[in-house]
Design a protein around this motif. Sequence first.
Motif, PDB file in Angstrom:
ATOM      1  N   SER A   1       0.811  -1.217   0.000  1.00 28.34           N
ATOM      2  CA  SER A   1       0.000   0.000   0.000  1.00 28.34           C
ATOM      3  C   SER A   1       0.846   1.270   0.000  1.00 28.34           C
ATOM      4  O   SER A   1       1.933   1.321   0.604  1.00 28.34           O
ATOM      5  CB  SER A   1      -0.980  -0.017   1.166  1.00 28.34           C
ATOM      6  OG  SER A   1      -0.361   0.412   2.325  1.00 28.34           O
ATOM      7  N   ILE A   2       0.344   2.262  -0.729  1.00 26.80           N
ATOM      8  CA  ILE A   2       0.961   3.595  -0.788  1.00 26.80           C
ATOM      9  C   ILE A   2      -0.030   4.560  -0.132  1.00 26.80           C
ATOM     10  O   ILE A   2      -1.236   4.483  -0.414  1.00 26.80           O
ATOM     11  CB  ILE A   2       1.194   4.026  -2.249  1.00 26.80           C
ATOM     12  CG1 ILE A   2       2.095   3.015  -2.971  1.00 26.80           C
ATOM     13  CG2 ILE A   2       1.792   5.432  -2.315  1.00 26.80           C
ATOM     14  CD1 ILE A   2       2.130   3.215  -4.488  1.00 26.80           C
ATOM     15  N   ARG A   3       0.455   5.383   0.759  1.00 25.26           N
ATOM     16  CA  ARG A   3      -0.435   6.363   1.427  1.00 25.26           C
ATOM     17  C   ARG A   3       0.136   7.765   1.241  1.00 25.26           C
ATOM     18  O   ARG A   3       1.364   7.933   1.251  1.00 25.26           O
ATOM     19  CB  ARG A   3      -0.502   6.093   2.944  1.00 25.26           C
ATOM     20  CG  ARG A   3      -0.911   4.678   3.304  1.00 25.26           C
ATOM     21  CD  ARG A   3      -2.394   4.616   3.452  1.00 25.26           C
ATOM     22  NE  ARG A   3      -2.813   3.228   3.354  1.00 25.26           N
ATOM     23  CZ  ARG A   3      -3.699   2.651   4.144  1.00 25.26           C
ATOM     24  NH1 ARG A   3      -4.270   3.349   5.100  1.00 25.26           N
ATOM     25  NH2 ARG A   3      -4.051   1.410   3.967  1.00 25.26           N
TER      26      ARG A   3
ATOM     27  N   SER B   1      -1.167  12.313   1.594  1.00 20.36           N
ATOM     28  CA  SER B   1      -2.205  13.337   1.712  1.00 20.36           C
ATOM     29  C   SER B   1      -1.912  14.425   0.684  1.00 20.36           C
ATOM     30  O   SER B   1      -0.753  14.618   0.286  1.00 20.36           O
ATOM     31  CB  SER B   1      -2.186  13.964   3.109  1.00 20.36           C
ATOM     32  OG  SER B   1      -2.444  12.969   4.065  1.00 20.36           O
TER      33      SER B   1
ATOM     34  N   ALA C   1      -5.878   5.647  -7.003  1.00 21.41           N
ATOM     35  CA  ALA C   1      -5.935   6.113  -5.615  1.00 21.41           C
ATOM     36  C   ALA C   1      -7.376   6.154  -5.104  1.00 21.41           C
ATOM     37  O   ALA C   1      -8.280   6.592  -5.803  1.00 21.41           O
ATOM     38  CB  ALA C   1      -5.302   7.501  -5.512  1.00 21.41           C
TER      39      ALA C   1
ATOM     40  N   LEU D   1      -9.385   8.262   1.486  1.00 23.01           N
ATOM     41  CA  LEU D   1      -9.560   7.759   2.858  1.00 23.01           C
ATOM     42  C   LEU D   1     -10.254   8.803   3.721  1.00 23.01           C
ATOM     43  O   LEU D   1     -10.476   8.589   4.902  1.00 23.01           O
ATOM     44  CB  LEU D   1      -8.200   7.418   3.486  1.00 23.01           C
ATOM     45  CG  LEU D   1      -7.384   6.322   2.817  1.00 23.01           C
ATOM     46  CD1 LEU D   1      -6.035   6.169   3.518  1.00 23.01           C
ATOM     47  CD2 LEU D   1      -8.130   5.001   2.831  1.00 23.01           C
TER      48      LEU D   1
ATOM     49  N   SER E   1      -6.670  12.433   2.685  1.00 22.93           N
ATOM     50  CA  SER E   1      -5.730  11.299   2.617  1.00 22.93           C
ATOM     51  C   SER E   1      -6.177  10.319   1.546  1.00 22.93           C
ATOM     52  O   SER E   1      -7.381  10.129   1.319  1.00 22.93           O
ATOM     53  CB  SER E   1      -5.694  10.559   3.964  1.00 22.93           C
ATOM     54  OG  SER E   1      -5.175  11.410   4.940  1.00 22.93           O
ATOM     55  N   TRP E   2      -5.186   9.676   0.936  1.00 16.67           N
ATOM     56  CA  TRP E   2      -5.460   8.738  -0.156  1.00 16.67           C
ATOM     57  C   TRP E   2      -4.619   7.469   0.029  1.00 16.67           C
ATOM     58  O   TRP E   2      -3.569   7.488   0.673  1.00 16.67           O
ATOM     59  CB  TRP E   2      -5.095   9.378  -1.508  1.00 16.67           C
ATOM     60  CG  TRP E   2      -5.934  10.576  -1.847  1.00 16.67           C
ATOM     61  CD1 TRP E   2      -5.793  11.843  -1.349  1.00 16.67           C
ATOM     62  CD2 TRP E   2      -7.069  10.614  -2.713  1.00 16.67           C
ATOM     63  NE1 TRP E   2      -6.754  12.673  -1.855  1.00 16.67           N
ATOM     64  CE2 TRP E   2      -7.558  11.944  -2.709  1.00 16.67           C
ATOM     65  CE3 TRP E   2      -7.719   9.668  -3.510  1.00 16.67           C
ATOM     66  CZ2 TRP E   2      -8.654  12.346  -3.464  1.00 16.67           C
ATOM     67  CZ3 TRP E   2      -8.810  10.067  -4.267  1.00 16.67           C
ATOM     68  CH2 TRP E   2      -9.269  11.389  -4.236  1.00 16.67           C
ATOM     69  N   ALA E   3      -5.110   6.369  -0.569  1.00 20.10           N
ATOM     70  CA  ALA E   3      -4.367   5.101  -0.525  1.00 20.10           C
ATOM     71  C   ALA E   3      -4.389   4.460  -1.900  1.00 20.10           C
ATOM     72  O   ALA E   3      -5.387   4.538  -2.621  1.00 20.10           O
ATOM     73  CB  ALA E   3      -5.001   4.160   0.492  1.00 20.10           C
TER      74      ALA E   3
ATOM     75  N   GLU F   1      -3.702   0.639  -3.204  1.00 19.34           N
ATOM     76  CA  GLU F   1      -3.385  -0.763  -2.895  1.00 19.34           C
ATOM     77  C   GLU F   1      -2.923  -1.385  -4.203  1.00 19.34           C
ATOM     78  O   GLU F   1      -3.628  -1.284  -5.217  1.00 19.34           O
ATOM     79  CB  GLU F   1      -4.634  -1.504  -2.398  1.00 19.34           C
ATOM     80  CG  GLU F   1      -5.297  -0.854  -1.189  1.00 19.34           C
ATOM     81  CD  GLU F   1      -4.547  -1.128   0.099  1.00 19.34           C
ATOM     82  OE1 GLU F   1      -4.188  -2.302   0.307  1.00 19.34           O
ATOM     83  OE2 GLU F   1      -4.315  -0.195   0.879  1.00 19.34           O
TER      84      GLU F   1
ATOM     85  N   SER G   1       4.069   7.423   2.164  1.00 18.18           N
ATOM     86  CA  SER G   1       4.712   6.178   2.606  1.00 18.18           C
ATOM     87  C   SER G   1       4.341   5.073   1.629  1.00 18.18           C
ATOM     88  O   SER G   1       3.252   5.077   1.044  1.00 18.18           O
ATOM     89  CB  SER G   1       4.270   5.796   4.016  1.00 18.18           C
ATOM     90  OG  SER G   1       2.942   5.348   4.006  1.00 18.18           O
TER      91      SER G   1
ATOM     92  N   ASP H   1      -0.275  -8.477   7.927  1.00 21.35           N
ATOM     93  CA  ASP H   1      -1.448  -8.342   7.066  1.00 21.35           C
ATOM     94  C   ASP H   1      -1.997  -9.723   6.691  1.00 21.35           C
ATOM     95  O   ASP H   1      -3.206  -9.933   6.667  1.00 21.35           O
ATOM     96  CB  ASP H   1      -1.077  -7.578   5.774  1.00 21.35           C
ATOM     97  CG  ASP H   1      -0.492  -6.199   6.090  1.00 21.35           C
ATOM     98  OD1 ASP H   1      -1.033  -5.541   6.984  1.00 21.35           O
ATOM     99  OD2 ASP H   1       0.497  -5.817   5.451  1.00 21.35           O
TER     100      ASP H   1
END
Length: 295
Positions: free
Chosen positions: A220-222, A224, A236, A239, A243-245, A247, A273, A281
Amino acid sequence: MIDVDRLGVAYGDFHAVKDLSFQVERGELYALLGTNGAGKTSTLEVVEGHRRATSGSVRVLGSAPTDRRAVRPRTGIMLQESGFAPDLTVVETVRLIGRLSGREDSAERVLGLVDLPHKAETRVAQLSGGEKRRLDFATAVYGRPELIFLDEPTTGLDIQSRDALWDTVQQLRDDGATVVLTTHYLEEAQQRADRIGLMHGGTLRRQGTVADLTRSLPASIRFSLPPDAPTPPRQAAPLGDRSWAIETFELQRDLKHLLDWAAAGDVALEGLSAAPTRLDDVFRAVGNEPADVAA
Ligand SMILES: Nc1ncnc2c1ncn2[C@@H]1O[C@H](COP(=O)(O)OP(=O)(O)OP(=O)(O)O)[C@@H](O)[C@H]1O
């Protein structure tokens, strides 16, 4: 080294272990992990010769695990709870358990491995919890056994003692020892194990190297975005709160894509990150599976 074939362990009507099969090869460090009540202890009790299987078969070093004369001299066991006599001193305990193992070694050498020489004449009842764990480990590695069972070996140990324990395990492995580990410290299994078996509800749900196990779940990439930023690349997912994620099974490709997008639009990615899939996980995913599936 160990061959577990369709093992079943039942307590009355309750089937704690169902149709479980796995092998441990010579020289391997195999970690048997699982959720609470998954059946690890029941399995290991059979493999260690402390309990009879309800069904299936288990061979350890080519013999039945209950064949003490064949198996015990070649096997060291560190149990979760030691059964040491509280009135014996540390050095007496090592000598006694060492003699019972049928292996040759010196009590002073193994106490040196766990930094307990200064406690040699202390009664076991007066040891701290961590010192008792170290004594447990010392008795398990007495005489350099070929096969070592470590059941939650580092619980209650401080960081120096953990490092020392793993150094000793590594030395034994360099000399060819095979190790079976159970632990709830997933990062230890992730770092040390050649292969991992993941149990839940009495059955083996995953098995393989860390890479094998983590491959099944996305990384996962996170990040804002500032309030005035354009909409980010379409993989993306929002969240909330800017904020965005992302996967992804293609971490490198999608991270590059995101960085190219940010550079092109001069967008600052705050708190960026990128985390590979971790054993935690996989463990969580297994824990969310129904416990009661047909074996
Ligand atoms: N002597 C027993 N009699 C009845 N049920 C038992 C007995 N020992 C264990 N069980 C049950 O069997 C199941 C498996 O227990 P086991 O101790 O093997 O699990 P575990 O994977 O080692 O769990 P944990 O991580 O919590 O130590 C649990 O549901 C437990 O309650």
